[in-house]
Design a protein around this motif. Structure first.
Motif, PDB file in Angstrom:
ATOM      1  N   ARG A  51      14.215   6.826  -6.319  1.00  0.00           N
ATOM      2  CA  ARG A  51      13.393   7.534  -7.085  1.00  0.00           C
ATOM      3  C   ARG A  51      12.143   6.722  -7.505  1.00  0.00           C
ATOM      4  NH1 ARG A  51      16.781  11.549 -10.895  1.00  0.00           N
ATOM      5  NH2 ARG A  51      18.155  12.080  -9.419  1.00  0.00           N
ATOM      6  N   ARG A  52      12.247   5.447  -7.586  1.00  0.00           N
ATOM      7  CA  ARG A  52      11.265   4.591  -7.949  1.00  0.00           C
ATOM      8  C   ARG A  52      10.363   4.032  -6.979  1.00  0.00           C
ATOM      9  NH1 ARG A  52      10.803   6.294 -13.211  1.00  0.00           N
ATOM     10  NH2 ARG A  52      12.718   6.159 -14.119  1.00  0.00           N
ATOM     11  N   VAL A  53      10.910   3.580  -6.181  1.00  0.00           N
ATOM     12  CA  VAL A  53      10.314   2.776  -4.881  1.00  0.00           C
ATOM     13  C   VAL A  53      10.090   3.630  -3.867  1.00  0.00           C
ATOM     14  CG1 VAL A  53      10.149   0.715  -3.365  1.00  0.00           C
ATOM     15  CG2 VAL A  53      11.142   0.617  -5.780  1.00  0.00           C
ATOM     16  N   GLY A  54      11.235   4.107  -3.139  1.00  0.00           N
ATOM     17  CA  GLY A  54      10.990   5.116  -2.113  1.00  0.00           C
ATOM     18  C   GLY A  54       9.977   6.159  -2.228  1.00  0.00           C
ATOM     19  N   ILE A  55      10.069   6.953  -3.290  1.00  0.00           N
ATOM     20  CA  ILE A  55       9.097   8.203  -3.330  1.00  0.00           C
ATOM     21  C   ILE A  55       7.699   7.768  -3.621  1.00  0.00           C
ATOM     22  CG2 ILE A  55       8.637  10.090  -4.861  1.00  0.00           C
ATOM     23  CD1 ILE A  55      11.863  10.801  -5.131  1.00  0.00           C
ATOM     24  N   GLY A  56       7.469   6.562  -4.405  1.00  0.00           N
ATOM     25  CA  GLY A  56       6.321   5.831  -4.511  1.00  0.00           C
ATOM     26  C   GLY A  56       5.887   5.531  -3.305  1.00  0.00           C
ATOM     27  N   MET A  57       6.460   4.894  -2.357  1.00  0.00           N
ATOM     28  CA  MET A  57       5.885   4.381  -1.244  1.00  0.00           C
ATOM     29  C   MET A  57       5.401   5.565  -0.272  1.00  0.00           C
ATOM     30  SD  MET A  57       5.725   1.111  -1.104  1.00  0.00           S
ATOM     31  CE  MET A  57       5.506   0.769   0.728  1.00  0.00           C
ATOM     32  N   LEU A  58       6.425   6.687  -0.259  1.00  0.00           N
ATOM     33  CA  LEU A  58       6.132   7.819   0.336  1.00  0.00           C
ATOM     34  C   LEU A  58       4.780   8.361   0.075  1.00  0.00           C
ATOM     35  CD1 LEU A  58       7.179   9.583   2.688  1.00  0.00           C
ATOM     36  CD2 LEU A  58       8.231  10.989   0.909  1.00  0.00           C
ATOM     37  N   VAL A 117      -7.105   5.342   5.808  1.00  0.00           N
ATOM     38  CA  VAL A 117      -7.045   4.487   6.944  1.00  0.00           C
ATOM     39  C   VAL A 117      -7.390   5.080   8.313  1.00  0.00           C
ATOM     40  CG1 VAL A 117      -5.157   3.337   8.453  1.00  0.00           C
ATOM     41  CG2 VAL A 117      -4.895   3.305   5.855  1.00  0.00           C
ATOM     42  N   ALA A 118      -7.248   6.358   8.424  1.00  0.00           N
ATOM     43  CA  ALA A 118      -8.009   7.001   9.429  1.00  0.00           C
ATOM     44  C   ALA A 118      -9.256   7.024   9.636  1.00  0.00           C
ATOM     45  CB  ALA A 118      -7.378   8.605   9.561  1.00  0.00           C
ATOM     46  N   VAL A 119     -10.044   7.034   8.508  1.00  0.00           N
ATOM     47  CA  VAL A 119     -11.567   7.037   8.531  1.00  0.00           C
ATOM     48  C   VAL A 119     -11.941   5.298   9.095  1.00  0.00           C
ATOM     49  CG1 VAL A 119     -13.551   6.954   6.956  1.00  0.00           C
ATOM     50  CG2 VAL A 119     -12.003   8.879   6.860  1.00  0.00           C
ATOM     51  N   ILE A 120     -11.311   4.420   8.138  1.00  0.00           N
ATOM     52  CA  ILE A 120     -11.681   3.247   8.442  1.00  0.00           C
ATOM     53  C   ILE A 120     -11.605   2.901   9.826  1.00  0.00           C
ATOM     54  CG2 ILE A 120     -11.195   0.818   7.999  1.00  0.00           C
ATOM     55  CD1 ILE A 120     -10.683   1.713   4.966  1.00  0.00           C
ATOM     56  N   ARG A 121     -10.125   3.412  10.440  1.00  0.00           N
ATOM     57  CA  ARG A 121     -10.036   3.034  11.975  1.00  0.00           C
ATOM     58  C   ARG A 121     -11.149   3.638  12.812  1.00  0.00           C
ATOM     59  NH1 ARG A 121      -5.513   6.384  13.446  1.00  0.00           N
ATOM     60  NH2 ARG A 121      -7.331   7.884  13.920  1.00  0.00           N
ATOM     61  N   ASP A 122     -11.468   4.820  12.211  1.00  0.00           N
ATOM     62  CA  ASP A 122     -12.452   5.857  13.257  1.00  0.00           C
ATOM     63  C   ASP A 122     -13.988   4.660  13.275  1.00  0.00           C
ATOM     64  OD1 ASP A 122     -10.483   7.343  14.270  1.00  0.00           O
ATOM     65  OD2 ASP A 122     -11.306   9.061  12.751  1.00  0.00           O
ATOM     66  N   ALA A 123     -14.047   4.172  12.017  1.00  0.00           N
ATOM     67  CA  ALA A 123     -15.238   3.615  11.803  1.00  0.00           C
ATOM     68  C   ALA A 123     -15.431   2.092  12.765  1.00  0.00           C
ATOM     69  CB  ALA A 123     -15.574   3.069  10.436  1.00  0.00           C
ATOM     70  N   LEU A 157       1.097   8.889   2.000  1.00  0.00           N
ATOM     71  CA  LEU A 157       0.541  10.151   2.219  1.00  0.00           C
ATOM     72  C   LEU A 157      -0.658  10.202   1.745  1.00  0.00           C
ATOM     73  CD1 LEU A 157       1.229  13.030   2.807  1.00  0.00           C
ATOM     74  CD2 LEU A 157       1.612  13.308   0.251  1.00  0.00           C
ATOM     75  N   PHE A 158      -1.171   9.588   0.634  1.00  0.00           N
ATOM     76  CA  PHE A 158      -2.393   9.438   0.047  1.00  0.00           C
ATOM     77  C   PHE A 158      -3.531   8.710   0.840  1.00  0.00           C
ATOM     78  CE2 PHE A 158      -0.335  11.401  -3.669  1.00  0.00           C
ATOM     79  CZ  PHE A 158      -0.821  12.611  -3.509  1.00  0.00           C
ATOM     80  N   LEU A 159      -2.813   7.374   1.376  1.00  0.00           N
ATOM     81  CA  LEU A 159      -3.667   6.309   1.985  1.00  0.00           C
ATOM     82  C   LEU A 159      -3.955   6.561   3.524  1.00  0.00           C
ATOM     83  CD1 LEU A 159      -2.544   3.044   0.587  1.00  0.00           C
ATOM     84  CD2 LEU A 159      -4.609   4.114   0.026  1.00  0.00           C
TER      85      LEU A 159
END
Length: 104
Positions: A70-77, A87-93, A81-83
């Motif tokens: 509840r505290r770590v797993g969901i936070g990491m997920l 990351v895709a934009v930086i990789r493409d750049a 999801l939001f990052l």
């Protein structure tokens, strides 16, 4: 945002009385404890060595694994999801810069 406050008291077999309190946001407090017209009997869990550490039975997490999820797993997920779009934009750049260097 609505918050709920539940006060409870319990008596140990030796006659000592203790009090507890739950403060919870709407949606986290179990339905049975919302908008109580009067006192109702509840089951309290407490540490035998320190009854000041107590909670309503079923409130909170049952195991360390449940707490971690509840505290770590969901936070990491959610973090992943939001990052991931960033990351895709930086990789493409980086790929675009690399292509320009190879073409030049």
């Amino acid at each position: 945002m609505t918050f709920y406050n539940v006060d409870y008291r319990f008596t140990l077999p030796d006659g000592r009385e203790f009090r507890g309190n739950i403060k919870s946001r709407m949606g986290r407090l179990k339905e049975q404890f919302r908008n109580l017209p009067s006192e109702i009997p509840v089951t309290v869990e407490y540490l035998v060595d320190d009854p000041t550490v107590n909670r309503l039975k079923g409130d909170g997490n049952e195991t360390l694994q449940e707490w971690l999820w509840r505290r770590v797993g969901i936070g990491m997920l959610l973090l992943i999801l939001f990052l991931s779009p960033g990351v895709a934009v930086i990789r493409d750049a980086f790929r675009a810069v690399k292509r320009r260097r190879l073409c030049a």
